[in-house]
Design a protein around this motif. Sequence first.
Motif, PDB file in Angstrom:
ATOM      1  N   THR A 172      36.734  92.353  41.607  1.00 16.20           N
ATOM      2  CA  THR A 172      37.945  93.022  42.104  1.00 16.20           C
ATOM      3  C   THR A 172      38.944  91.975  42.562  1.00 16.20           C
ATOM      4  OG1 THR A 172      36.866  93.190  44.245  1.00 16.20           O
ATOM      5  CG2 THR A 172      36.796  95.125  42.831  1.00 16.20           C
ATOM      6  N   PRO A 173      40.215  92.200  42.314  1.00 19.42           N
ATOM      7  CA  PRO A 173      41.211  91.224  42.758  1.00 19.42           C
ATOM      8  C   PRO A 173      41.299  91.186  44.274  1.00 19.42           C
ATOM      9  CG  PRO A 173      42.295  93.186  41.896  1.00 19.42           C
ATOM     10  CD  PRO A 173      40.816  93.344  41.636  1.00 19.42           C
ATOM     11  N   ILE A 174      41.626  90.019  44.796  1.00 15.73           N
ATOM     12  CA  ILE A 174      41.803  89.896  46.244  1.00 15.73           C
ATOM     13  C   ILE A 174      43.090  90.616  46.618  1.00 15.73           C
ATOM     14  CG2 ILE A 174      42.223  88.277  48.136  1.00 15.73           C
ATOM     15  CD1 ILE A 174      40.516  86.268  46.616  1.00 15.73           C
ATOM     16  N   PRO A 224      36.850  80.156  46.389  1.00 15.53           N
ATOM     17  CA  PRO A 224      37.007  81.608  46.326  1.00 15.53           C
ATOM     18  C   PRO A 224      35.705  82.265  45.871  1.00 15.53           C
ATOM     19  CG  PRO A 224      37.987  80.599  44.391  1.00 15.53           C
ATOM     20  CD  PRO A 224      37.448  79.467  45.237  1.00 15.53           C
ATOM     21  N   TYR A 225      35.462  83.490  46.327  1.00 20.17           N
ATOM     22  CA  TYR A 225      34.256  84.201  45.895  1.00 20.17           C
ATOM     23  C   TYR A 225      34.570  85.662  45.630  1.00 20.17           C
ATOM     24  CZ  TYR A 225      33.916  86.021  50.711  1.00 20.17           C
ATOM     25  OH  TYR A 225      34.167  86.643  51.917  1.00 20.17           O
ATOM     26  N   ASP A 226      33.733  86.265  44.794  1.00 16.46           N
ATOM     27  CA  ASP A 226      33.744  87.714  44.620  1.00 16.46           C
ATOM     28  C   ASP A 226      32.631  88.340  45.451  1.00 16.46           C
ATOM     29  OD1 ASP A 226      35.872  87.928  42.566  1.00 16.46           O
ATOM     30  OD2 ASP A 226      34.471  86.744  41.388  1.00 16.46           O
ATOM     31  N   ARG A 235      32.169  85.448  40.654  1.00 20.18           N
ATOM     32  CA  ARG A 235      31.845  84.254  41.433  1.00 20.18           C
ATOM     33  C   ARG A 235      30.971  84.618  42.631  1.00 20.18           C
ATOM     34  NH1 ARG A 235      38.133  83.179  41.907  1.00 20.18           N
ATOM     35  NH2 ARG A 235      37.783  85.310  42.607  1.00 20.18           N
ATOM     36  N   ILE A 236      29.752  84.125  42.609  1.00 20.66           N
ATOM     37  CA  ILE A 236      28.830  84.314  43.737  1.00 20.66           C
ATOM     38  C   ILE A 236      28.699  82.976  44.453  1.00 20.66           C
ATOM     39  CG2 ILE A 236      26.497  84.932  44.467  1.00 20.66           C
ATOM     40  CD1 ILE A 236      26.232  86.592  41.903  1.00 20.66           C
ATOM     41  N   ASP A 250      38.217  88.278  54.767  1.00 20.32           N
ATOM     42  CA  ASP A 250      39.237  89.182  54.241  1.00 20.32           C
ATOM     43  C   ASP A 250      39.884  88.591  52.986  1.00 20.32           C
ATOM     44  OD1 ASP A 250      38.776  90.988  56.335  1.00 20.32           O
ATOM     45  OD2 ASP A 250      40.134  89.871  57.647  1.00 20.32           O
ATOM     46  N   GLY A 251      40.139  87.282  53.006  1.00 23.37           N
ATOM     47  CA  GLY A 251      40.727  86.622  51.843  1.00 23.37           C
ATOM     48  C   GLY A 251      39.692  86.172  50.825  1.00 23.37           C
ATOM     49  N   ARG A 252      38.411  86.344  51.159  1.00 24.83           N
ATOM     50  CA  ARG A 252      37.289  86.011  50.280  1.00 24.83           C
ATOM     51  C   ARG A 252      37.299  84.548  49.845  1.00 24.83           C
ATOM     52  NH1 ARG A 252      37.964  91.144  47.316  1.00 24.83           N
ATOM     53  NH2 ARG A 252      38.200  90.000  45.370  1.00 24.83           N
TER      54      ARG A 252
END
Length: 452
Positions: free
Chosen positions: A440-442, A152-154, A23-24, A102-104
């Motif tokens: 990567t997982p949060i 949410p984002y990666d 996710r961008i 931090d939580g993205r």
Amino acid sequence: MQHGNAHGHGHARRHGHGHRQHRIVVIGAGYAGAIAAGRLARRLRREDVAITLVNAEPDFVERVRMHQVAVGQELRPRPFSEMFAGTGVRLRLARVTAVDADGRTVSITESEPDGPSGPGAPNGLGSSGGSSASDGLGGSGASSNSGVEELPYDTLVYALGSTWNTHDVPGAADHAHDIAGRPGALRLRERLAALGAGQPVVVVGGGLTGLEAATEIAEARPDLEVTLAARGALGDWLSPKGARHLRKVMAALGITVHENTTVTGVGADHVTTAAGDLPASVTIWTTGFAAHPIARATTLRTDATGRIEVDGTMRSLSHPDVYAIGDAALAQGPGDKPLRMSCASGVPMAWQAADAIAARLTGTKSPTAPLRYFNQCISLGRKEGLIQYVTADDRARTAALTGRLAAFYKELVCKGAAWGVANPTLAVPTRRRPTVVQPTPIPTPAPEATTA
């Protein structure tokens, strides 16, 4: 336009064997944000990435033309729904209210077009914070009853840009007009149209924006008394040829110039300087830009002005999954001088970030190109212009292009910048590569230890 399926918080569409899209999220769609989103869409496979562009307005705003809007010229609409049709970029018409680095996640709220713009506005339009269209995507994040939704984002591309900067001068925010975005330019247009012959207009600031505003107004409304208040000497950064031409054009347009003048206050009908008051039925404030305030409220590493500190690929120095571009970013140019807030900086920063993100996700070598300057393009009304050639680190060279040819050149540059947003790879065919990096997982915080 791409609609895509709605998906809940923390989930994206899956494609076989548990593979989920990376996710961008790109926030802000001025020159930098819009180019980055479009370029990423052309570099990466649609089944591998979900690119969401969040912005407050449905059309691309040509910020470099806001002085033209202010005098009543109509610009060609550039709706994002057309610009991104068929690319896979999903557009959200919303304002960004917070970023949790931090939580993205990015917090957004549905926006009302042409809302407030300015120092305290939720999303003043920047050279990198422009506009976007809703794609009807109802659930790309978690909603709360307050109307705030979390995306949410990666990977985050932060391109919220800048707003006008009053430098806390008393009365500026209350009485002066800005042309840092379309809402401000439209308010100024309405005010200028209501002025009768002979009324005084004062432009505060002798930089590029101030010069373009003063000359555009003086040319369009020769019946007004236009004054420019510059903190230093007029065009003191230009070559001798450039400065001479600037003075000639200002004189021909009947603009009164107050040099080495600091404005210390703005009233409803005047501006205050050390030498006394200047009458002003309208005051236009163009003394530079301030970074959008959201970055400073995050855990992202920023400088004292609130710009996000980045490396040569535009990657945040503190959060490797965040890239910052345009006016929001503090990037080093030639000679380790920070790049100035401008379209000329934002566009190559967007190319650099998009290519670096694509390279990281596809496991290929990240290209790095030196970010440098070539010229400063100044429109001085519709018939006159000034192209000041500069060194790589933005210092004036001897050579300058002036007159009608310079006006034509500047118009080509403006059109080229808008064309570049719709053609982010500059019409060069590109291959969409598969991604090799899994999102990567949060991280979840460790439970607190308990003592007996």
